[in-house]
Design a protein around this motif. Structure first.
Motif, PDB file in Angstrom:
ATOM      1  N   SER A 142      77.612  51.564  82.773  1.00 12.53           N
ATOM      2  CA  SER A 142      76.842  52.689  83.338  1.00 12.53           C
ATOM      3  C   SER A 142      76.158  52.222  84.603  1.00 12.53           C
ATOM      4  O   SER A 142      75.907  51.025  84.790  1.00 12.53           O
TER       5      SER A 142
ATOM      6  N   LEU B 232      73.758  50.901  86.995  1.00 12.57           N
ATOM      7  CA  LEU B 232      72.602  50.009  86.811  1.00 12.57           C
ATOM      8  C   LEU B 232      72.245  49.806  85.339  1.00 12.57           C
ATOM      9  O   LEU B 232      71.088  49.550  85.002  1.00 12.57           O
TER      10      LEU B 232
ATOM     11  N   ARG C 212      83.285  43.204  80.640  1.00 12.47           N
ATOM     12  CA  ARG C 212      81.998  43.025  81.314  1.00 12.47           C
ATOM     13  C   ARG C 212      82.183  43.260  82.798  1.00 12.47           C
ATOM     14  O   ARG C 212      83.300  43.108  83.297  1.00 12.47           O
ATOM     15  N   THR C 213      81.125  43.579  83.483  1.00 15.11           N
ATOM     16  CA  THR C 213      81.203  43.697  84.938  1.00 15.11           C
ATOM     17  C   THR C 213      81.277  42.296  85.526  1.00 15.11           C
ATOM     18  O   THR C 213      80.360  41.489  85.323  1.00 15.11           O
TER      19      THR C 213
ATOM     20  N   ARG D 172      81.087  40.244  88.694  1.00 14.35           N
ATOM     21  CA  ARG D 172      80.646  40.363  90.098  1.00 14.35           C
ATOM     22  C   ARG D 172      81.022  39.152  90.935  1.00 14.35           C
ATOM     23  O   ARG D 172      80.811  39.146  92.149  1.00 14.35           O
TER      24      ARG D 172
ATOM     25  N   PHE E  94      71.864  43.660  95.243  1.00  5.95           N
ATOM     26  CA  PHE E  94      70.828  44.138  94.326  1.00  5.95           C
ATOM     27  C   PHE E  94      69.420  43.782  94.809  1.00  5.95           C
ATOM     28  O   PHE E  94      68.443  44.061  94.125  1.00  5.95           O
TER      29      PHE E  94
ATOM     30  N   TRP F 271      89.640  50.476  83.269  1.00  6.53           N
ATOM     31  CA  TRP F 271      88.921  49.195  83.132  1.00  6.53           C
ATOM     32  C   TRP F 271      89.305  48.507  81.812  1.00  6.53           C
ATOM     33  O   TRP F 271      89.512  47.283  81.771  1.00  6.53           O
TER      34      TRP F 271
ATOM     35  N   MET G 148      82.200  49.623  92.598  1.00  8.32           N
ATOM     36  CA  MET G 148      81.429  49.629  93.842  1.00  8.32           C
ATOM     37  C   MET G 148      81.065  51.087  94.104  1.00  8.32           C
ATOM     38  O   MET G 148      81.896  51.860  94.580  1.00  8.32           O
ATOM     39  N   SER G 149      79.828  51.449  93.774  1.00  8.74           N
ATOM     40  CA  SER G 149      79.504  52.872  93.921  1.00  8.74           C
ATOM     41  C   SER G 149      78.724  53.185  95.187  1.00  8.74           C
ATOM     42  O   SER G 149      78.575  54.352  95.547  1.00  8.74           O
ATOM     43  N   GLU G 150      78.256  52.167  95.898  1.00 12.25           N
ATOM     44  CA  GLU G 150      77.522  52.446  97.148  1.00 12.25           C
ATOM     45  C   GLU G 150      78.359  53.293  98.097  1.00 12.25           C
ATOM     46  O   GLU G 150      77.843  54.169  98.781  1.00 12.25           O
TER      47      GLU G 150
ATOM     48  N   LEU H 145      84.687  56.768  92.501  1.00  7.51           N
ATOM     49  CA  LEU H 145      84.249  55.382  92.284  1.00  7.51           C
ATOM     50  C   LEU H 145      85.325  54.456  92.832  1.00  7.51           C
ATOM     51  O   LEU H 145      86.516  54.802  92.797  1.00  7.51           O
TER      52      LEU H 145
ATOM     53  N   SER I 109      75.435  42.109  79.376  1.00 11.91           N
ATOM     54  CA  SER I 109      74.231  42.883  79.700  1.00 11.91           C
ATOM     55  C   SER I 109      73.746  43.553  78.417  1.00 11.91           C
ATOM     56  O   SER I 109      74.555  43.867  77.544  1.00 11.91           O
TER      57      SER I 109
HETATM   58  C1  LIG Z   1      79.183  54.893  87.715  1.00 12.32           C
HETATM   59  C2  LIG Z   1      78.965  53.399  87.788  1.00 12.32           C
HETATM   60  C3  LIG Z   1      78.602  52.811  88.994  1.00 12.32           C
HETATM   61  C4  LIG Z   1      78.427  51.424  89.075  1.00 12.32           C
HETATM   62  N1  LIG Z   1      78.141  50.850  90.298  1.00 12.32           N
HETATM   63  C5  LIG Z   1      78.074  49.500  90.403  1.00 12.32           C
HETATM   64  C6  LIG Z   1      77.884  48.872  91.680  1.00 12.32           C
HETATM   65  O1  LIG Z   1      77.822  49.533  92.723  1.00 12.32           O
HETATM   66  N2  LIG Z   1      77.811  47.517  91.717  1.00 12.32           N
HETATM   67  C7  LIG Z   1      77.916  46.744  90.588  1.00 12.32           C
HETATM   68  O2  LIG Z   1      77.845  45.527  90.680  1.00 12.32           O
HETATM   69  N3  LIG Z   1      78.091  47.312  89.353  1.00 12.32           N
HETATM   70  C8  LIG Z   1      78.177  48.655  89.244  1.00 12.32           C
HETATM   71  N4  LIG Z   1      78.391  49.237  88.019  1.00 12.32           N
HETATM   72  C9  LIG Z   1      78.465  48.392  86.812  1.00 12.32           C
HETATM   73  C10 LIG Z   1      77.166  48.454  86.014  1.00 12.32           C
HETATM   74  O3  LIG Z   1      76.128  47.838  86.728  1.00 12.32           O
HETATM   75  C11 LIG Z   1      77.415  47.799  84.638  1.00 12.32           C
HETATM   76  O4  LIG Z   1      78.332  48.581  83.929  1.00 12.32           O
HETATM   77  C12 LIG Z   1      76.144  47.681  83.808  1.00 12.32           C
HETATM   78  O5  LIG Z   1      75.213  46.840  84.442  1.00 12.32           O
HETATM   79  C13 LIG Z   1      76.431  47.129  82.398  1.00 12.32           C
HETATM   80  O6  LIG Z   1      77.076  45.879  82.464  1.00 12.32           O
HETATM   81  P1  LIG Z   1      78.493  45.635  81.801  1.00 12.32           P
HETATM   82  O7  LIG Z   1      79.475  46.528  82.519  1.00 12.32           O
HETATM   83  O8  LIG Z   1      78.784  44.178  82.048  1.00 12.32           O
HETATM   84  O9  LIG Z   1      78.421  45.968  80.354  1.00 12.32           O
HETATM   85  C14 LIG Z   1      78.572  50.619  87.910  1.00 12.32           C
HETATM   86  C15 LIG Z   1      78.942  51.227  86.704  1.00 12.32           C
HETATM   87  C16 LIG Z   1      79.155  52.592  86.639  1.00 12.32           C
HETATM   88  C17 LIG Z   1      79.593  53.226  85.331  1.00 12.32           C
END
Ligand SMILES: Cc1cc2nc3c(=O)[nH]c(=O)nc-3n(C[C@H](O)[C@H](O)[C@H](O)COP(=O)(O)O)c2cc1C
Length: 319
Positions: free
Chosen positions: A18, A20, A116-117, A119, A210, A254, A267-269, A292, A307
């Motif tokens: 989700s 943030l 996991r995300t 980065r 961030f 994903w 990358m949602s920016e 997205l 997280s």
């Molecule tokens: C709609 C959406 C937008 C997001 N945008 C970003 C982003 O711009 N940069 C980033 O590093 N992670 C982004 N994320 C990933 C979230 O930060 C991440 O899913 C959340 O911190 C939970 O961590 P996890 O995915 O490892 O469980 C986004 C996730 C979603 C669903």
């Protein structure tokens, strides 16, 4: 009555990604149905004023719940946006005929728990196999969205979009305050932990800063993102139903990427900042609405730290 299976699916769906890590959803079971509600109290008023990213996040949670039910041998039947008078009610799930889980649904469920995300920059020497990318794309396209893999000239334009978005956000004190709020939580249940964020480093396409500076704790490793692929999730419309579908497609892509051994980070920016979004839109052959961008690549052997998630009691209501 399938209350136990529905409750379990709602609990499992807390693993969804989700914006943030705001986890902007609530689940309610009422006997034979499970309702997904957006939680506007968890919307980011400045970064996400229209609730697009909140709804995409809820779409990812909806797809996670569907995967959990399928893996448990239940066919989910989903009614999306079932009541126009209640816009925060995004979906109602009931259970159809029993259906033995397929190897795909079991693999997706397993990936739900491992995803996991990521980065950290992806290494140049490990390219994403074309067949894996084809499967990731097919997973998204089986939902109500499209997924486009950008070719090298278009990645250059994505870079312009990301740099522009980056510059605008860097001068936006309200965005900075929101980022700070969600990266410095006084609980251990939501937000982005500094342990999952890498320090700012040069990359072909900049990712979200961030604003953590020296607080970003995840060592970036030796990659430089030259092995990254950039995928755009897009929809023909730009209404809440489209955002929900984009979230389901993002989750499907994903989880498939995870099954294929790939790492990803959204990358949602580039969709938050209107000018950047217009530029990304011009990269799509159909001029659909970009929802997205997913950066995908071959990840380091050891995954990033997890997280946190809110406990089920705060998210799932029975009754
Ligand atoms: C709609 C959406 C937008 C997001 N945008 C970003 C982003 O711009 N940069 C980033 O590093 N992670 C982004 N994320 C990933 C979230 O930060 C991440 O899913 C959340 O911190 C939970 O961590 P996890 O995915 O490892 O469980 C986004 C996730 C979603 C669903």
């Amino acid at each position: 009555m399938h209350t136990t299976a529905l409750l379990r699916a709602a609990r499992d769906a807390r693993l969804a990604p989700s914006i943030l890590n705001s986890q902007p959803w609530r689940w309610r079971t009422g006997g034979s149905a499970l309702e997904l509600h957006a939680d506007p109290a968890r919307q980011l008023p400045h970064i996400d004023p229209h609730g697009r990213l909140m709804t995409i996040s809820c779409g990812a949670a909806l797809h996670h719940a569907r995967v959990a039910l399928s893996a448990a041998g239940h066919e989910p039947v989903v009614d999306r946006m079932p009541d126009p008078g209640r816009p925060t009610l995004l979906a109602r799930i009931t259970i159809g005929p029993a259906r033995p889980p397929t190897s795909e649904s079991l693999a997706a469920y397993d990936s739900m728990r491992r995803r996991r995300t990521e980065r950290r920059p992806f290494a140049a020497d490990a390219r994403v196999p074309a067949e894996a990318l084809t499967r990731v794309r097919a997973a998204a396209e089986a939902e109500r969205a499209h997924l486009y893999v950008l070719d090298s000239p278009d990645v250059e334009y994505l870079r312009y979009a990301a740099q522009g978005a980056h510059t605008i956000t860097a001068h936006d004190t309200l965005a900075a305050a929101e980022l700070r709020q969600w990266t410095h939580r006084d609980n251990a249940a939501d937000g982005v932990p500094p342990a999952t964020v890498v320090p700012d480093a040069p990359r072909p396409v900049p990712v979200r800063d961030f604003g953590l500076g020296a607080e970003a704790e995840l060592p970036p490793g030796s990659g430089d993102d030259s092995g990254a692929e950039y995928l755009v999730v897009a929809t023909s419309g730009d209404e809440p139903a489209d955002w929900l579908g984009a979230g389901e497609a993002t989750s499907a892509a994903w989880l498939t990427a995870t099954t294929e051994g790939l790492g990803a980070s959204p990358m949602s920016e580039v969709v938050e900042i209107p000018g950047a979004r217009v530029l990304v839109r011009t990269l799509l052959p159909t001029r659909e609405q970009p929802q997205l961008v997913l950066r995908v690549g071959v990840p380091p052997a050891c995954g990033p730290p997890p997280s946190p998630r809110r406990p089920a009691t705060g998210v799932v209501t029975e009754g």
